[in-house]
Scaffold this motif. Structure first.
Motif, PDB file in Angstrom:
ATOM      1  N   ASP A   1      35.435   4.076   9.820  1.00 48.82           N
ATOM      2  CA  ASP A   1      34.826   3.354   8.707  1.00 48.82           C
ATOM      3  C   ASP A   1      33.560   4.105   8.328  1.00 48.82           C
ATOM      4  O   ASP A   1      32.583   4.104   9.081  1.00 48.82           O
ATOM      5  CB  ASP A   1      34.478   1.908   9.101  1.00 48.82           C
ATOM      6  CG  ASP A   1      35.712   1.029   9.161  1.00 48.82           C
ATOM      7  OD1 ASP A   1      36.703   1.384   8.506  1.00 48.82           O
ATOM      8  OD2 ASP A   1      35.690   0.006   9.858  1.00 48.82           O
ATOM      9  N   MET A   2      33.565   4.731   7.173  1.00 44.54           N
ATOM     10  CA  MET A   2      32.444   5.588   6.776  1.00 44.54           C
ATOM     11  C   MET A   2      31.548   4.882   5.768  1.00 44.54           C
ATOM     12  O   MET A   2      32.022   4.358   4.759  1.00 44.54           O
ATOM     13  CB  MET A   2      32.952   6.895   6.163  1.00 44.54           C
ATOM     14  CG  MET A   2      31.852   7.802   5.643  1.00 44.54           C
ATOM     15  SD  MET A   2      32.484   9.357   4.981  1.00 44.54           S
ATOM     16  CE  MET A   2      32.960  10.171   6.511  1.00 44.54           C
ATOM     17  N   PRO A   3      30.221   4.863   6.001  1.00 46.28           N
ATOM     18  CA  PRO A   3      29.297   4.359   4.970  1.00 46.28           C
ATOM     19  C   PRO A   3      29.377   5.256   3.737  1.00 46.28           C
ATOM     20  O   PRO A   3      29.242   6.474   3.842  1.00 46.28           O
ATOM     21  CB  PRO A   3      27.924   4.443   5.643  1.00 46.28           C
ATOM     22  CG  PRO A   3      28.202   4.538   7.114  1.00 46.28           C
ATOM     23  CD  PRO A   3      29.508   5.254   7.233  1.00 46.28           C
ATOM     24  N   VAL A   4      29.612   4.655   2.577  1.00 44.53           N
ATOM     25  CA  VAL A   4      29.730   5.440   1.351  1.00 44.53           C
ATOM     26  C   VAL A   4      28.483   5.276   0.479  1.00 44.53           C
ATOM     27  O   VAL A   4      28.526   5.490  -0.730  1.00 44.53           O
ATOM     28  CB  VAL A   4      30.993   5.043   0.562  1.00 44.53           C
ATOM     29  CG1 VAL A   4      32.229   5.424   1.330  1.00 44.53           C
ATOM     30  CG2 VAL A   4      30.998   3.548   0.250  1.00 44.53           C
ATOM     31  N   GLY A   5      27.392   4.907   1.102  1.00 43.65           N
ATOM     32  CA  GLY A   5      26.131   4.771   0.381  1.00 43.65           C
ATOM     33  C   GLY A   5      25.018   4.449   1.360  1.00 43.65           C
ATOM     34  O   GLY A   5      25.220   4.388   2.578  1.00 43.65           O
ATOM     35  N   ASP A   6      23.830   4.253   0.815  1.00 39.28           N
ATOM     36  CA  ASP A   6      22.670   3.839   1.601  1.00 39.28           C
ATOM     37  C   ASP A   6      21.934   2.774   0.808  1.00 39.28           C
ATOM     38  O   ASP A   6      21.991   2.749  -0.434  1.00 39.28           O
ATOM     39  CB  ASP A   6      21.736   5.034   1.867  1.00 39.28           C
ATOM     40  CG  ASP A   6      22.370   6.059   2.789  1.00 39.28           C
ATOM     41  OD1 ASP A   6      22.352   5.831   4.006  1.00 39.28           O
ATOM     42  OD2 ASP A   6      22.883   7.074   2.293  1.00 39.28           O
ATOM     43  N   THR A   7      21.266   1.891   1.497  1.00 43.14           N
ATOM     44  CA  THR A   7      20.532   0.838   0.806  1.00 43.14           C
ATOM     45  C   THR A   7      19.222   1.382   0.245  1.00 43.14           C
ATOM     46  O   THR A   7      18.675   2.373   0.732  1.00 43.14           O
ATOM     47  CB  THR A   7      20.235  -0.337   1.748  1.00 43.14           C
ATOM     48  OG1 THR A   7      19.302   0.080   2.764  1.00 43.14           O
ATOM     49  CG2 THR A   7      21.513  -0.842   2.410  1.00 43.14           C
ATOM     50  N   GLY A   8      18.743   0.703  -0.778  1.00 47.46           N
ATOM     51  CA  GLY A   8      17.470   1.096  -1.355  1.00 47.46           C
ATOM     52  C   GLY A   8      16.323   0.991  -0.370  1.00 47.46           C
ATOM     53  O   GLY A   8      15.363   1.769  -0.432  1.00 47.46           O
ATOM     54  N   ARG A   9      16.420   0.060   0.560  1.00 48.26           N
ATOM     55  CA  ARG A   9      15.369  -0.078   1.570  1.00 48.26           C
ATOM     56  C   ARG A   9      15.305   1.172   2.448  1.00 48.26           C
ATOM     57  O   ARG A   9      14.230   1.645   2.807  1.00 48.26           O
ATOM     58  CB  ARG A   9      15.623  -1.321   2.430  1.00 48.26           C
ATOM     59  CG  ARG A   9      14.454  -1.679   3.334  1.00 48.26           C
ATOM     60  CD  ARG A   9      14.764  -2.917   4.170  1.00 48.26           C
ATOM     61  NE  ARG A   9      15.102  -4.060   3.360  1.00 48.26           N
ATOM     62  CZ  ARG A   9      14.206  -4.836   2.740  1.00 48.26           C
ATOM     63  NH1 ARG A   9      12.917  -4.552   2.847  1.00 48.26           N
ATOM     64  NH2 ARG A   9      14.599  -5.870   2.035  1.00 48.26           N
ATOM     65  N   ASP A  10      16.484   1.728   2.782  1.00 46.51           N
ATOM     66  CA  ASP A  10      16.508   2.923   3.624  1.00 46.51           C
ATOM     67  C   ASP A  10      16.001   4.151   2.888  1.00 46.51           C
ATOM     68  O   ASP A  10      15.458   5.075   3.509  1.00 46.51           O
ATOM     69  CB  ASP A  10      17.929   3.183   4.126  1.00 46.51           C
ATOM     70  CG  ASP A  10      18.404   2.145   5.115  1.00 46.51           C
ATOM     71  OD1 ASP A  10      17.546   1.499   5.738  1.00 46.51           O
ATOM     72  OD2 ASP A  10      19.627   1.970   5.266  1.00 46.51           O
ATOM     73  N   ILE A  11      16.181   4.185   1.571  1.00 47.67           N
ATOM     74  CA  ILE A  11      15.815   5.374   0.798  1.00 47.67           C
ATOM     75  C   ILE A  11      14.370   5.323   0.322  1.00 47.67           C
ATOM     76  O   ILE A  11      13.592   6.272   0.510  1.00 47.67           O
ATOM     77  CB  ILE A  11      16.749   5.541  -0.415  1.00 47.67           C
ATOM     78  CG1 ILE A  11      18.196   5.698   0.047  1.00 47.67           C
ATOM     79  CG2 ILE A  11      16.313   6.746  -1.254  1.00 47.67           C
ATOM     80  CD1 ILE A  11      18.470   6.946   0.809  1.00 47.67           C
ATOM     81  N   PHE A  12      13.981   4.205  -0.302  1.00 50.69           N
ATOM     82  CA  PHE A  12      12.707   4.146  -1.010  1.00 50.69           C
ATOM     83  C   PHE A  12      11.626   3.340  -0.287  1.00 50.69           C
ATOM     84  O   PHE A  12      10.469   3.399  -0.674  1.00 50.69           O
ATOM     85  CB  PHE A  12      12.914   3.542  -2.403  1.00 50.69           C
ATOM     86  CG  PHE A  12      13.887   4.320  -3.243  1.00 50.69           C
ATOM     87  CD1 PHE A  12      13.471   5.440  -3.936  1.00 50.69           C
ATOM     88  CD2 PHE A  12      15.216   3.946  -3.323  1.00 50.69           C
ATOM     89  CE1 PHE A  12      14.359   6.167  -4.713  1.00 50.69           C
ATOM     90  CE2 PHE A  12      16.121   4.659  -4.096  1.00 50.69           C
ATOM     91  CZ  PHE A  12      15.690   5.778  -4.793  1.00 50.69           C
ATOM     92  N   LEU A  13      12.002   2.608   0.747  1.00 53.16           N
ATOM     93  CA  LEU A  13      11.027   1.761   1.434  1.00 53.16           C
ATOM     94  C   LEU A  13      10.904   2.116   2.907  1.00 53.16           C
ATOM     95  O   LEU A  13      10.429   1.307   3.702  1.00 53.16           O
ATOM     96  CB  LEU A  13      11.415   0.279   1.289  1.00 53.16           C
ATOM     97  CG  LEU A  13      11.665  -0.232  -0.130  1.00 53.16           C
ATOM     98  CD1 LEU A  13      12.009  -1.720  -0.109  1.00 53.16           C
ATOM     99  CD2 LEU A  13      10.460   0.019  -1.018  1.00 53.16           C
TER     100      LEU A  13
END
Length: 417
Positions: A171-183
């Motif tokens: 099961d592969m994550p196909v994205g990242d949350t905004g919290r992980d990227i910008f916060l």
């Protein structure tokens, strides 16, 4: 024993029918290229072929899922590339704004350009994948993950990452949350200082003096690696200025770090604590504070960094206190932009690793599909050499049956009447 004419006719016709049926079956095999045209031709092979066909269908579904996952990750990688370029440009503008020869009007011009970058990053944070899904909203699709309100940006997306089953056991994550990227910023991103207390919302942190700082710089990495947050608190009594250093314990309470009532020299004072060093200069007011700590425990909000830089650049810096706030804010922003950029690049590397993993899974899946195709061919495909030879033999057999019927027909007594 007497054999009736009817019996001979029936046997001859039945023999021709069997030969024609076998001949027709071989014709179907040759036309379809399959040895097993009907399950009755080879029940065991037909049963195994059904299982192999199901495996091929599942393998194809995983292949389609990987195409979808690759598209999503490629779009995210493209957006993160734009964000990293924007953050690097923002840092360059902050360095430009830190030039002491700039006037308020010059800083206003820099702020105008920086605000454009800020809006660009906010737009990228709310980017979609073309199917109505927000790239950094997690499972939240009903609204944009980042909402600007009252001059600040808040995150309203989900914290759960979308995942795609790209193989039987992956099961592969196909994205990242905004919290992980910008916060967020990665651990080990160094140390950051700020004016005032750690929870201060104003640019100056509540300080009214003109003290400025440089650092913190690591002088003992072994000690600094275990360091938490510290606070330098200034006191003034009888015209003398002193400082004390507090540290935050596990419960969040500020307690003495063993440095209390040390004399402060406005011309330059060095503070060393927890394997860190800070250079202080300028005159603080009674009660002024400077907080320092690991970057991942201080401000990790990229948008908040933009907002406080814009606030200080768009405000005049006339008094000593305002100039100190300008200098400190820009110095801190440089470090925070560095930490945010490191975080974006780390996430981008993670996306690249997942894209590489998809390539590896595709290669394995291709080999698996070849094995399935070979197994299916062994089970149901036709051996043309054998089939053509048998086809010729059946053709001879059918012609022989027809000639035998003609000969048997001529034995009838009615021929002589």
């Amino acid at each position: 024993m007497r054999i009736s004419t009817v019996t001979m006719y029936e046997q001859s016709v039945g023999s021709m029918n069997r030969q024609q049926a076998d001949f027709m079956h071989l014709s179907q095999q040759l036309a379809s290229g399959r040895r097993v045209v009907n399950p009755s031709d080879d029940p065991q092979a037909a049963s195994r072929a059904v299982a192999v066909g199901q495996s091929q269908a599942v393998n194809q579904q995983f292949s389609d899922a990987r195409v979808s996952a690759r598209n999503a990750l490629s779009q995210e990688e493209s957006v993160l590339n734009s964000v990293s370029d924007a953050v690097a440009s923002a840092k360059a503008l902050v360095i430009q704004a830190a030039n002491g020869t700039l006037s308020d009007a010059d800083r206003q011009s820099v702020a105008s350009e920086l605000r454009g970058i800020y809006e660009t990053v906010l737009g990228q944070a709310n980017a979609t994948d073309g199917n109505g899904h927000y790239l950094f909203g997690g499972y939240q699709d009903s609204s944009a993950p980042f909402v600007s309100s009252g001059g600040s940006v808040g995150y309203e997306g989900a914290d759960q990452v979308r995942k795609q089953r790209v193989d039987a056991s992956r099961d592969m994550p196909v994205g990242d949350t905004g919290r992980d990227i910008f916060l967020s910023v990665p651990s080990g991103s160094g140390f950051v200082a700020s004016q005032g207390g750690p929870d201060s919302t104003s640019v100056d942190g509540g300080n009214t003096g003109s003290v400025t700082f440089k650092g913190p710089d690591v002088i003992d990495s072994a000690v600094a690696s275990a360091s938490g947050r510290y606070q330098v608190v200034f006191s003034e009594s009888g015209g003398d200025t002193t400082y004390s250093v507090l540290e935050q314990d596990d419960s969040g309470t500020w307690v003495s770090a063993g440095i209390d009532g040390e004399p402060y020299d406005a011309a330059g004072t060095t503070v060393e604590v927890g394997g860190l060093r800070m250079e202080l200069k300028g005159q603080p007011a009674d009660g002024d504070k400077i907080t320092l700590g690991p970057a991942d425990e201080m401000n990790t909000d990229l948008f908040k960094t933009f907002e406080k830089v814009l606030s200080v650049l768009e405000s005049p810096a006339e008094t000593d206190a305002e100039q100190a706030t300008l200098s400190n804010t820009l110095n801190v922003a440089m470090r925070e932009f560095d930490a945010s950029l490191d975080n974006v690049l780390t996430k981008r590397a993670s996306v690249g690793a997942r894209l590489n993993e998809l390539d590896v899974i595709d290669s394995v899946s291709g080999n698996r599909e070849l094995n399935y195709a070979q197994t299916m061919s062994d089970l149901v495909d036709l051996d043309y050499n054998q089939a053509i030879a048998e086809y010729s033999l059946r053709q001879v057999g059918m012609q022989a049956a027809q000639q035998a019927f003609v000969g048997m027909r001529d034995l009838s007594l009615f021929k002589y009447l």
